[in-house]
Design a protein around this motif. Structure first.
Motif, PDB file in Angstrom:
ATOM      1  N   ALA A 228      21.416   7.207  20.424  1.00 18.63           N
ATOM      2  CA  ALA A 228      20.199   6.559  19.939  1.00 18.63           C
ATOM      3  C   ALA A 228      19.597   7.424  18.838  1.00 18.63           C
ATOM      4  O   ALA A 228      19.657   8.653  18.899  1.00 18.63           O
ATOM      5  CB  ALA A 228      19.192   6.374  21.070  1.00 18.63           C
ATOM      6  N   SER A 229      19.042   6.779  17.833  1.00 23.40           N
ATOM      7  CA  SER A 229      18.394   7.488  16.730  1.00 23.40           C
ATOM      8  C   SER A 229      17.081   6.806  16.406  1.00 23.40           C
ATOM      9  O   SER A 229      16.991   5.576  16.428  1.00 23.40           O
ATOM     10  CB  SER A 229      19.280   7.475  15.475  1.00 23.40           C
ATOM     11  N   LEU A 230      16.064   7.628  16.084  1.00 27.12           N
ATOM     12  CA  LEU A 230      14.761   7.062  15.758  1.00 27.12           C
ATOM     13  C   LEU A 230      13.989   8.026  14.858  1.00 27.12           C
ATOM     14  O   LEU A 230      13.784   9.181  15.213  1.00 27.12           O
ATOM     15  CB  LEU A 230      13.948   6.802  17.034  1.00 27.12           C
ATOM     16  N   ALA A 231      13.603   7.535  13.681  1.00 26.16           N
ATOM     17  CA  ALA A 231      12.715   8.290  12.801  1.00 26.16           C
ATOM     18  C   ALA A 231      11.294   7.819  13.055  1.00 26.16           C
ATOM     19  O   ALA A 231      10.997   6.622  12.920  1.00 26.16           O
ATOM     20  CB  ALA A 231      13.100   8.069  11.337  1.00 26.16           C
ATOM     21  N   LEU A 232      10.420   8.731  13.450  1.00 29.73           N
ATOM     22  CA  LEU A 232       9.050   8.370  13.799  1.00 29.73           C
ATOM     23  C   LEU A 232       8.211   8.186  12.539  1.00 29.73           C
ATOM     24  O   LEU A 232       8.200   9.060  11.655  1.00 29.73           O
ATOM     25  CB  LEU A 232       8.425   9.456  14.680  1.00 29.73           C
ATOM     26  N   ALA A 233       7.539   7.077  12.434  1.00 28.76           N
ATOM     27  CA  ALA A 233       6.710   6.793  11.272  1.00 28.76           C
ATOM     28  C   ALA A 233       5.598   7.823  11.135  1.00 28.76           C
ATOM     29  O   ALA A 233       4.997   8.247  12.125  1.00 28.76           O
ATOM     30  CB  ALA A 233       6.109   5.390  11.393  1.00 28.76           C
ATOM     31  N   GLY A 234       5.352   8.250   9.912  1.00 25.92           N
ATOM     32  CA  GLY A 234       4.257   9.169   9.646  1.00 25.92           C
ATOM     33  C   GLY A 234       4.538  10.621   9.969  1.00 25.92           C
ATOM     34  O   GLY A 234       3.619  11.441   9.970  1.00 25.92           O
ATOM     35  N   GLY A 235       5.802  10.965  10.234  1.00 26.70           N
ATOM     36  CA  GLY A 235       6.113  12.339  10.599  1.00 26.70           C
ATOM     37  C   GLY A 235       6.767  13.154   9.503  1.00 26.70           C
ATOM     38  O   GLY A 235       7.186  14.286   9.732  1.00 26.70           O
ATOM     39  N   GLU A 236       6.833  12.611   8.298  1.00 25.34           N
ATOM     40  CA  GLU A 236       7.591  13.250   7.219  1.00 25.34           C
ATOM     41  C   GLU A 236       7.101  14.654   6.885  1.00 25.34           C
ATOM     42  O   GLU A 236       7.893  15.511   6.483  1.00 25.34           O
ATOM     43  CB  GLU A 236       7.547  12.379   5.955  1.00 25.34           C
TER      44      GLU A 236
END
Length: 360
Positions: A228-236
């Motif tokens: 599973a992969s997930l880029a969390l919004a607003g974490g850049e």
């Protein structure tokens, strides 16, 4: 319909250098904090870090001291530049990787390797350490090599996932997966508490695993499940890793634990990363005590669910991509059984996950 191939992990080997540096770093960092109140805060947070030991490939100084002691690697002003640090990486990274592979070879038969997957984000050299490792191991010249670079702490999961994909597409493959990190090459002078606490977490270490199809592995070998992969919004902006003239600079915001907690508390995110049924085992990347606390609260885990991750953090610190393999190795050594999920976090903020099973 083509039958799906299950991937097994025959074993995991680990290695750390012999030079313990945690206390020396705390003394060095404390001396850089001019404000007495801020220094007390740093020392208090260092004592609560959950870390007892950290390790460095850098040799002892002239008087047998740490890299920051007189005669040590960092005993100069200005500190060594990036070129000198990369020369140290080219020298020491293959050595530490080979030590982890040697530990793996003491547990399982490593003959017939067809693929080599190497993850590392703390240095660059060409020909790459994948080629150096292959040559030192005497692997066939046509061994297929994959190098996973500069992804950060979750790259250990990415490496295992890549090995799993290879096995599922080539059932006869014997994949050697290696993660090696030399975080101690990137000491940066600063009086900023947040940056000092970020450096306080990191350590050097390497891990290696052998992956094959399950029918070519022992019955009690770990099985790998879905990724599973997930880029969390607003974490850049929360986790960044910059290449500068004096090594690589880690930007690790104190807001990361809260961001992870809030994401993992979301039922939709839980299902995406873990599935509908909570697993028995949690191999969580030991990025720091506050990270583990946040994951435990966010997933509402039982009190001792993260004991293996906390034990790795205490004994070795955060070894970036190698850390989650150390946690899995500990679970194997402790004869844990049941379904599990491995999770690691890195720049982005992004989360990588991989389901596994340790047969009873």
């Amino acid at each position: 319909m083509t039958q799906s191939i299950t991937t097994a992990v025959h074993g995991i080997g680990t290695a750390v250098p012999s030079h313990e540096v945690h206390g020396a770093f705390i003394d060095w960092a404390s001396a850089h904090v001019a404000d007495e109140r801020a220094d007390k805060m740093f020392l208090r947070m260092a004592a609560r870090s959950g870390i007892d030991q950290r390790w460095s490939v850098l040799p002892h100084g002239d008087d047998g001291g740490s890299p920051v002691a007189p005669g040590g690697f960092y005993d100069r002003d200005p500190l060594p530049g990036t070129a000198e640090r990369m020369a140290a990486y080219a020298r020491y990274a293959p050595q530490l990787a080979l030590a982890a592979i040697g530990d793996l070879a003491s547990r399982v038969e490593l003959g017939g390797i067809t693929h080599l997957v190497v993850a590392s984000c703390t240095g660059f050299v060409a020909p790459g350490i994948d080629q150096i490792i292959a040559r030192e191991l005497g692997l066939d010249a046509d061994v297929e090599r994959t190098f996973i670079g500069f992804m950060g702490c979750y790259a250990g999961i990415t490496a295992l996932r890549t090995g799993r994909h290879i096995v599922r597409s080539e059932p006869d493959a014997r994949v050697l997966v290696v993660a090696v990190e030399l975080s101690s090459l990137h000491l940066t002078p600063t009086d900023e508490i947040e940056r000092l606490l970020a450096m306080l977490q990191f350590s050097d270490g390497a891990a290696a695993a052998l992956l094959t199809a399950a029918d070519a592995a022992p019955a009690d070998a770990m099985r790998l499940g879905d990724p599973a992969s997930l880029a969390l919004a607003g974490g850049e902006e929360l986790i960044q890793w910059h290449i500068g003239d004096a090594g690589f600079s880690m930007e690790l915001s104190g807001a990361v634990p809260r961001r992870l907690h809030d994401a993992l508390e979301d039922p939709a995110v839980r299902v995406q990363l873990i599935g509908d049924t909570p697993p028995d085992l949690y191999a969580i990347h030991p990025g720091g005590r506050s990270i583990l606390d946040a994951v435990g609260r966010g997933l509402d885990l039982p009190e001792h669910a993260l004991d293996d991750s906390r034990a790795v953090l205490a004994a070795f610190g955060n070894m970036s991509s190698a850390s989650v393999l150390f946690v899995l190795a500990r679970m194997i050594a402790e004869r844990r059984t049941g379904s599990g999920i491995a999770l690691a976090f890195g720049p982005g903020v992004a989360v990588e996950g991989l389901a596994f099973d340790l047969p009873r």
